[in-house]
Design a protein around this motif. Structure first.
Motif, PDB file in Angstrom:
ATOM      1  N   ALA A   1       0.839  -1.201   0.000  1.00 12.67           N
ATOM      2  CA  ALA A   1       0.000   0.000   0.000  1.00 12.67           C
ATOM      3  C   ALA A   1       0.875   1.253   0.000  1.00 12.67           C
ATOM      4  CB  ALA A   1      -0.931   0.004   1.200  1.00 12.67           C
ATOM      5  N   LEU A   2       1.935   1.224   0.768  1.00 14.22           N
ATOM      6  CA  LEU A   2       2.872   2.351   0.806  1.00 14.22           C
ATOM      7  C   LEU A   2       3.545   2.531  -0.547  1.00 14.22           C
ATOM      8  CD1 LEU A   2       4.474   4.520   2.377  1.00 14.22           C
ATOM      9  CD2 LEU A   2       6.063   2.704   3.015  1.00 14.22           C
ATOM     10  N   LEU A   3       4.010   1.452  -1.128  1.00 16.80           N
ATOM     11  CA  LEU A   3       4.654   1.514  -2.431  1.00 16.80           C
ATOM     12  C   LEU A   3       3.693   2.039  -3.495  1.00 16.80           C
ATOM     13  CD1 LEU A   3       7.142   0.940  -4.142  1.00 16.80           C
ATOM     14  CD2 LEU A   3       6.340  -1.413  -4.387  1.00 16.80           C
ATOM     15  N   THR A   4       2.458   1.590  -3.441  1.00 18.66           N
ATOM     16  CA  THR A   4       1.450   2.066  -4.396  1.00 18.66           C
ATOM     17  C   THR A   4       1.256   3.572  -4.254  1.00 18.66           C
ATOM     18  OG1 THR A   4       0.315  -0.054  -4.388  1.00 18.66           O
ATOM     19  CG2 THR A   4      -0.954   1.853  -5.115  1.00 18.66           C
ATOM     20  N   GLN A   5       1.127   4.062  -3.023  1.00 17.74           N
ATOM     21  CA  GLN A   5       0.932   5.498  -2.813  1.00 17.74           C
ATOM     22  C   GLN A   5       2.135   6.290  -3.283  1.00 17.74           C
ATOM     23  OE1 GLN A   5      -1.885   6.995  -2.007  1.00 17.74           O
ATOM     24  NE2 GLN A   5      -0.871   8.968  -2.287  1.00 17.74           N
ATOM     25  N   MET A   6       3.337   5.781  -3.034  1.00 13.33           N
ATOM     26  CA  MET A   6       4.544   6.453  -3.517  1.00 13.33           C
ATOM     27  C   MET A   6       4.531   6.547  -5.041  1.00 13.33           C
ATOM     28  SD  MET A   6       7.456   4.804  -1.022  1.00 13.33           S
ATOM     29  CE  MET A   6       8.845   5.667  -1.741  1.00 13.33           C
ATOM     30  N   ALA A   7       4.132   5.479  -5.701  1.00 16.65           N
ATOM     31  CA  ALA A   7       4.088   5.462  -7.164  1.00 16.65           C
ATOM     32  C   ALA A   7       3.050   6.442  -7.688  1.00 16.65           C
ATOM     33  CB  ALA A   7       3.803   4.053  -7.667  1.00 16.65           C
ATOM     34  N   VAL A   8       1.894   6.504  -7.029  1.00 17.17           N
ATOM     35  CA  VAL A   8       0.837   7.440  -7.443  1.00 17.17           C
ATOM     36  C   VAL A   8       1.340   8.877  -7.317  1.00 17.17           C
ATOM     37  CG1 VAL A   8      -1.419   8.363  -6.785  1.00 17.17           C
ATOM     38  CG2 VAL A   8      -1.093   5.904  -6.969  1.00 17.17           C
ATOM     39  N   GLN A   9       1.943   9.202  -6.175  1.00 16.22           N
ATOM     40  CA  GLN A   9       2.442  10.556  -5.966  1.00 16.22           C
ATOM     41  C   GLN A   9       3.564  10.898  -6.941  1.00 16.22           C
ATOM     42  OE1 GLN A   9       1.430  10.506  -1.250  1.00 16.22           O
ATOM     43  NE2 GLN A   9       3.379  11.365  -1.776  1.00 16.22           N
ATOM     44  N   TYR A  10       4.420   9.941  -7.236  1.00 17.68           N
ATOM     45  CA  TYR A  10       5.492  10.164  -8.202  1.00 17.68           C
ATOM     46  C   TYR A  10       4.902  10.457  -9.581  1.00 17.68           C
ATOM     47  CZ  TYR A  10       9.647   9.330 -11.042  1.00 17.68           C
ATOM     48  OH  TYR A  10      10.679   9.464 -11.934  1.00 17.68           O
ATOM     49  N   GLY A  11       3.920   9.672  -9.975  1.00 19.07           N
ATOM     50  CA  GLY A  11       3.267   9.899 -11.265  1.00 19.07           C
ATOM     51  C   GLY A  11       2.590  11.249 -11.337  1.00 19.07           C
ATOM     52  N   TYR A  12       1.931  11.646 -10.251  1.00 22.31           N
ATOM     53  CA  TYR A  12       1.266  12.944 -10.204  1.00 22.31           C
ATOM     54  C   TYR A  12       2.290  14.068 -10.336  1.00 22.31           C
ATOM     55  CZ  TYR A  12      -1.895  16.618  -8.522  1.00 22.31           C
ATOM     56  OH  TYR A  12      -2.661  17.754  -8.411  1.00 22.31           O
ATOM     57  N   ASN A  13       3.419  13.936  -9.656  1.00 23.10           N
ATOM     58  CA  ASN A  13       4.464  14.947  -9.747  1.00 23.10           C
ATOM     59  C   ASN A  13       5.025  15.036 -11.168  1.00 23.10           C
ATOM     60  OD1 ASN A  13       6.041  16.959  -8.392  1.00 23.10           O
ATOM     61  ND2 ASN A  13       7.786  15.583  -8.622  1.00 23.10           N
ATOM     62  N   ILE A  14       5.199  13.910 -11.822  1.00 21.65           N
ATOM     63  CA  ILE A  14       5.681  13.916 -13.213  1.00 21.65           C
ATOM     64  C   ILE A  14       4.682  14.641 -14.110  1.00 21.65           C
ATOM     65  CG2 ILE A  14       6.106  12.461 -15.243  1.00 21.65           C
ATOM     66  CD1 ILE A  14       7.356  10.411 -13.360  1.00 21.65           C
ATOM     67  N   ALA A  15       3.400  14.376 -13.913  1.00 22.12           N
ATOM     68  CA  ALA A  15       2.368  15.043 -14.712  1.00 22.12           C
ATOM     69  C   ALA A  15       2.413  16.554 -14.507  1.00 22.12           C
ATOM     70  CB  ALA A  15       0.998  14.490 -14.356  1.00 22.12           C
ATOM     71  N   LEU A  16       2.574  16.995 -13.264  1.00 18.37           N
ATOM     72  CA  LEU A  16       2.665  18.429 -12.984  1.00 18.37           C
ATOM     73  C   LEU A  16       3.889  19.043 -13.659  1.00 18.37           C
ATOM     74  CD1 LEU A  16       1.687  18.422  -9.203  1.00 18.37           C
ATOM     75  CD2 LEU A  16       0.282  19.238 -11.108  1.00 18.37           C
ATOM     76  N   GLU A  17       5.021  18.336 -13.618  1.00 15.69           N
ATOM     77  CA  GLU A  17       6.232  18.838 -14.275  1.00 15.69           C
ATOM     78  C   GLU A  17       6.050  18.936 -15.786  1.00 15.69           C
ATOM     79  OE1 GLU A  17       9.388  16.287 -12.969  1.00 15.69           O
ATOM     80  OE2 GLU A  17       9.407  17.155 -10.957  1.00 15.69           O
ATOM     81  N   LEU A  18       5.352  17.990 -16.379  1.00 17.87           N
ATOM     82  CA  LEU A  18       5.098  18.038 -17.822  1.00 17.87           C
ATOM     83  C   LEU A  18       4.237  19.243 -18.195  1.00 17.87           C
ATOM     84  CD1 LEU A  18       4.477  14.275 -18.619  1.00 17.87           C
ATOM     85  CD2 LEU A  18       6.395  15.683 -19.395  1.00 17.87           C
ATOM     86  N   ILE A  19       3.257  19.553 -17.357  1.00 18.25           N
ATOM     87  CA  ILE A  19       2.411  20.723 -17.609  1.00 18.25           C
ATOM     88  C   ILE A  19       3.241  21.995 -17.525  1.00 18.25           C
ATOM     89  CG2 ILE A  19       0.475  22.094 -16.734  1.00 18.25           C
ATOM     90  CD1 ILE A  19      -0.771  19.382 -15.827  1.00 18.25           C
ATOM     91  N   ILE A  20       4.099  22.090 -16.510  1.00 21.03           N
ATOM     92  CA  ILE A  20       4.974  23.261 -16.378  1.00 21.03           C
ATOM     93  C   ILE A  20       5.864  23.401 -17.611  1.00 21.03           C
ATOM     94  CG2 ILE A  20       6.972  24.193 -15.135  1.00 21.03           C
ATOM     95  CD1 ILE A  20       5.681  23.113 -12.570  1.00 21.03           C
ATOM     96  N   ASN A  21       6.461  22.308 -18.062  1.00 20.21           N
ATOM     97  CA  ASN A  21       7.314  22.349 -19.256  1.00 20.21           C
ATOM     98  C   ASN A  21       6.532  22.795 -20.480  1.00 20.21           C
ATOM     99  OD1 ASN A  21       9.575  21.529 -17.843  1.00 20.21           O
ATOM    100  ND2 ASN A  21       9.315  19.372 -18.348  1.00 20.21           N
TER     101      ASN A  21
END
Length: 71
Positions: free
Chosen positions: A44-64
């Motif tokens: 469950a912890l690993l899943t949440q880390m992966a979700v948050q990592y993916g969300y952060n990548i999406a935000l960075e792509l929008i900024i770019n």
């Protein structure tokens, strides 16, 4: 929503990721090493880390995308 408000929203969201109980991985390598080290425990912890990592990548792509279109 104008570009400035969108950028403010993204910065707020990125800051909130660093204030959660679950750490947001800074890189794919960190996420992979954590996954390997936990040997199937704390999925469950690993899943949440992966979700948050993916969300952060999406935000960075929008900024770019915003920054590219400003030029």
């Amino acid at each position: 929503m104008d570009t400035k408000k969108l950028q403010e929203f993204i910065k707020y969201e990125q800051k909130s990721l660093s204030k959660t109980i679950v750490a947001t991985p800074k890189s794919r390598e960190f996420l992979d090493s954590f996954s390997k080290a936990n040997n199937g425990a704390n999925d469950a912890l690993l899943t949440q880390m992966a979700v948050q990592y993916g969300y952060n990548i999406a935000l960075e792509l929008i900024i770019n995308h915003i920054n590219i279109n400003k030029k």
